[in-house]
Enzyme design. Structure first.
Site, PDB file in Angstrom:
ATOM      1  N   HIS A 467       0.710  -1.188   0.222  1.00 45.26           N
ATOM      2  CA  HIS A 467       0.103   0.068  -0.038  1.00 45.26           C
ATOM      3  C   HIS A 467       0.875   1.324   0.026  1.00 45.26           C
ATOM      4  CE1 HIS A 467      -3.380   2.654   1.482  1.00 45.26           C
ATOM      5  NE2 HIS A 467      -2.412   3.233   1.701  1.00 45.26           N
ATOM      6  N   GLU A 468       1.714   1.404   0.999  1.00 43.63           N
ATOM      7  CA  GLU A 468       2.667   2.365   1.041  1.00 43.63           C
ATOM      8  C   GLU A 468       3.728   2.483  -0.199  1.00 43.63           C
ATOM      9  OE1 GLU A 468       1.924   4.625   3.213  1.00 43.63           O
ATOM     10  OE2 GLU A 468       0.540   3.568   4.481  1.00 43.63           O
ATOM     11  N   HIS A 471       1.803   4.432  -2.934  1.00 45.90           N
ATOM     12  CA  HIS A 471       1.905   5.955  -2.817  1.00 45.90           C
ATOM     13  C   HIS A 471       3.152   6.379  -3.167  1.00 45.90           C
ATOM     14  CE1 HIS A 471      -1.556   6.784  -0.309  1.00 45.90           C
ATOM     15  NE2 HIS A 471      -1.228   5.872   0.683  1.00 45.90           N
ATOM     16  N   HIS A 474       3.251   6.522  -6.863  1.00 40.61           N
ATOM     17  CA  HIS A 474       2.447   7.498  -7.402  1.00 40.61           C
ATOM     18  C   HIS A 474       3.274   8.811  -7.452  1.00 40.61           C
ATOM     19  CE1 HIS A 474      -1.664   9.729  -7.050  1.00 40.61           C
ATOM     20  NE2 HIS A 474      -1.354   9.709  -7.976  1.00 40.61           N
TER      21      HIS A 474
HETATM   22 ZN   LIG Z   1      -2.523   5.255   2.216  1.00 38.91          ZN
END
Ligand SMILES: [Zn+2]
Length: 677
Positions: A467-468, A471, A474
């Site tokens: 998940h991290e 980011h 991204h």
């Molecule tokens: Zn998050």
């Protein structure tokens, strides 16, 4: 979670003043060359760096606002994008200290300076000449779509922060903001104190019954065992401890953070924050704080966000009833909140024959990092190479990211330590841009694993890593011109979409077969264990959806209540009872320690965003799955081009349509959680 670098805020008397040698430059003020000089920074240098960088920022703003030339995109918006660079850098570096090195001296600085940072922001936003210039450029509709978007974002941000108010109103607004900044700091420090100072000490082995040996080892301190009042320690204890009496004791301590009466109690702090927020929203021309907050979100209105939550709520509750039935069959008694995790684990073993301890040896931190890199290579063509760079701790790693040439840098700070915020998050040390010259992104991932020779992760921890890292990707993929629109600077209810989408890649056969390698046998995870994990993926989703939704709904209702006196305890009780909250579950974050809402404006009236983003994430991942190959080159190229590279350069709803050819529906989310429609 992803946390933006935040500036929350003692008197600086407790730290030695930074005395600058004549002619020497404060290292905090220097541009990264090419990476932050963490070996040269000292906490004592911050006050001087704040002062100097604020002075130069002020001068830059004055130059832009007071120039004689008629407003143009170049002399106003581009100039703004190029201003405050030093101040921004110092703020980001201070954010690294407050979130990862938050000792007494940093806390002192934070308390002293946070109101000043708030005042600085107000000063810019309330500069009337500056606003008139932004307004003129915005209304001229000058430029290409990205430039028009930038003009809208600036205009909208200024309006939302009071640019159109008269001088008396602006003064009032500034008072609200400074009071709020002080309250946010108080809230966070109270919460941190309850997490760090409250603990349960066991002196008998009998108190440790049921706990895995690795957990017992990590609790050992001077012949006793210490249970810390943090999420990871408590959740583990509640999952494994055979001692129902101790689970109850632990649960009560943990769930009363910020709610213990005395000096660290947050109830009044919350009430004060809510009241100030409501008044501020009214001053700005909005019915409530929630309306103000959602103005530039993808959902656009609180009603749209509530509608989505209430669509999912009945299905989640229905599933909880089934989960409780399964647990009662094993327990032979009513399920209390301190029983849920414990019996859920028993059901998991019975029904899915899946034991968290069977999975753990396959998730070695170091190997799994290879899995992250593999995913990034397959989807985006990125290569990661370890590089030497100064860090705040020796156990922080730095990697250069390349694809035919330099893309950016990735910092990885995996271990828990005192002064580091709990949980996991990503932040940007530098945002990508390309309007004056190309500037490469520098991003970082942070988590709180207990350090040991061989760090083994739970399934949840492994998923959080993906998940991290989503980011981080991204930020790394960004191809915007202006930093304001780049990378993860997107709408709050959109920002968790790429990160959640990437969680899916953990359980792809490619990652599991190559990177889920048993710590002792060196063998990859067997197919049957993989199949078991997949089968159990809908397990306990009633619990997690319900504890989340309860928090998100209470958040929205708190911020829709307006300028009224709120007693947080009463409000929580009443709202949950109206919702028909299952008695076996409490909110994931109770109000007095709901840091997302009260440590900053951060996720206030925005906790729903995780669900909103998740709808997008599941719907988007379906596009990969539909091809039969989770790394399908065509879909990943389109995802990269339409979602990962564009930042906030266009409306997020449009960006999504460009990728998927349609709007997202909740079907894929319900299916992923195993709920019936
Ligand atoms: Zn998050």
């Amino acid at each position: 979670m992803r946390r933006r670098t935040f500036l929350a805020g003692l008197s600086a008397a407790s730290i030695a003043p930074f005395v600058q040698a004549k002619g020497a430059v404060n290292p905090l003020l220097l541009p990264f060359k090419p990476l932050p000089a963490f070996d040269r920074y000292k906490v004592s240098q911050f006050p001087d760096a704040f002062k100097q960088s604020m002075t130069s920022y002020r001068a830059e703003i004055a130059r832009i606002a007071n120039q004689k030339a008629a407003p143009t995109f170049e002399n106003t918006l581009a100039a703004l994008e190029d201003s405050g660079r030093e101040y921004n850098r110092v703020s980001i570096l201070f954010g690294v200290y407050t979130s990862t090195m938050n000792d007494k001296s940093v806390q002192a600085l934070e308390r002293e300076w946070s109101p000043k940072f708030a005042a600085m922001t107000d000063e810019v936003v309330q500069n009337d000449k500056l606003f008139r210039r932004i307004e003129a450029v915005y209304k001229s509709k000058f430029g290409n779509p990205e430039q028009q978007r930038l003009a809208w974002v600036y205009y909208n941000q200024f309006v939302l922060q009071g640019a159109r108010l008269n001088p008396a109103q602006k003064k009032q607004l500034s008072e609200y903001n400074q009071k709020l900044a002080g309250l946010y700091t108080k809230f966070s420090q109270n919460q941190l104190t309850d997490e760090e100072e409250q603990k349960i000490v066991f002196d008998s082995k009998d108190d440790l019954k049921g706990l895995p040996q690795s957990v017992v080892d990590s609790m050992a301190e001077n012949g006793k065992w210490v249970l810390r009042n943090t999420r990871s320690a408590m959740e583990t204890f509640l999952t494994y401890s055979d001692r129902r009496d101790l689970r109850e004791k632990a649960f009560k301590l943990w769930s009363s953070r910020g709610d213990m009466g005395g000096k660290t109690d947050n109830n009044q702090v919350v009430a004060d924050i809510l009241r100030l927020r409501a008044r501020r929203a009214k001053l700005l021309g909005f019915p409530t704080f929630a309306h103000w907050r959602l103005e530039n979100s993808m959902a656009k209105t609180p009603e749209a966000a509530m509608k989505l939550m209430m669509q999912v709520w009945p299905a989640a509750k229905a599933r909880v009833a089934e989960e409780v039935k399964d647990m009662q069959a094993i327990a032979g008694h009513e399920i209390e909140p301190w029983d849920y995790r414990f019996y859920a684990e028993k059901v998991r073993k019975a029904k899915y024959d899946l034991d968290e301890n069977e999975i753990k040896p396959y998730f070695q931190l170091d190997k799994l990092k290879g899995g992250l890199f593999y995913m990034a290579k397959q989807l985006y063509g990125f290569d990661f190479k370890k590089e030497k760079a100064p860090t705040l701790r020796d156990d922080i790693e730095v990697f250069e990211v390349t694809r035919q040439g330099h893309i950016g840098d990735w910092y990885f700070d995996p271990y828990a330590r005192n002064g580091k915020s709990s949980g996991a998050w990503m932040n940007e040390y530098r945002t990508q841009e390309n309007f004056k010259k190309p500037v490469a992104p520098i991003v970082s991932n942070n988590s709180n694993f207990a350090k040991s020779k061989q760090v083994l992760l739970s399934f949840d921890d492994a998923e959080t890593m993906f998940h991290e890292f989503g980011h981080a990707l991204h930020g790394l993929n960004s191809k915007a011109h202006y930093p304001m629109l780049a990378g993860t600077n997107v709408a709050r209810d959109f920002v968790e979409f790429p990160s959640q989408m990437h969680e899916n890649f953990l359980t792809t056969p490619q990652v599991l077969s190559q990177f889920a390698i048993h710590a002792e046998t060196g063998k990859p995870m067997p197919d049957e264990l993989v199949a078991k994990i997949k089968r159990s993926s809908t397990f306990n989703q009633g619990f997690s959806t319900t504890e989340f939704l309860a928090s998100a709904i209470v958040d929205m209702k708190l911020h829709l209540a307006g300028d009224v006196d709120i007693d947080p305890r009463e409000f929580e009780k009443k709202t949950l009872s109206e919702l028909g909250m299952p008695k076996e579950i409490i909110m994931r974050h109770r109000i007095p320690h709901f840091g997302h809402l009260f440590s900053s404006d951060g996720y206030a009236a925005g906790y729903y965003s995780y669900l909103w983003s998740e709808v997008l994430a599941h719907d988007a991942y379906e596009a990969f799955e539909e091809t039969g190959n989770p790394y399908d080159p065509t879909v990943s190229a389109s995802f990269r081009k339409n979602i990962m590279e564009v930042g906030n350069t266009l409306d997020p709803a449009q960006a999504y349509r460009n990728f998927r050819g349609r709007d997202a529906t909740i079907d894929a989310l319900l299916k992923a959680r195993g709920f019936s429609k």
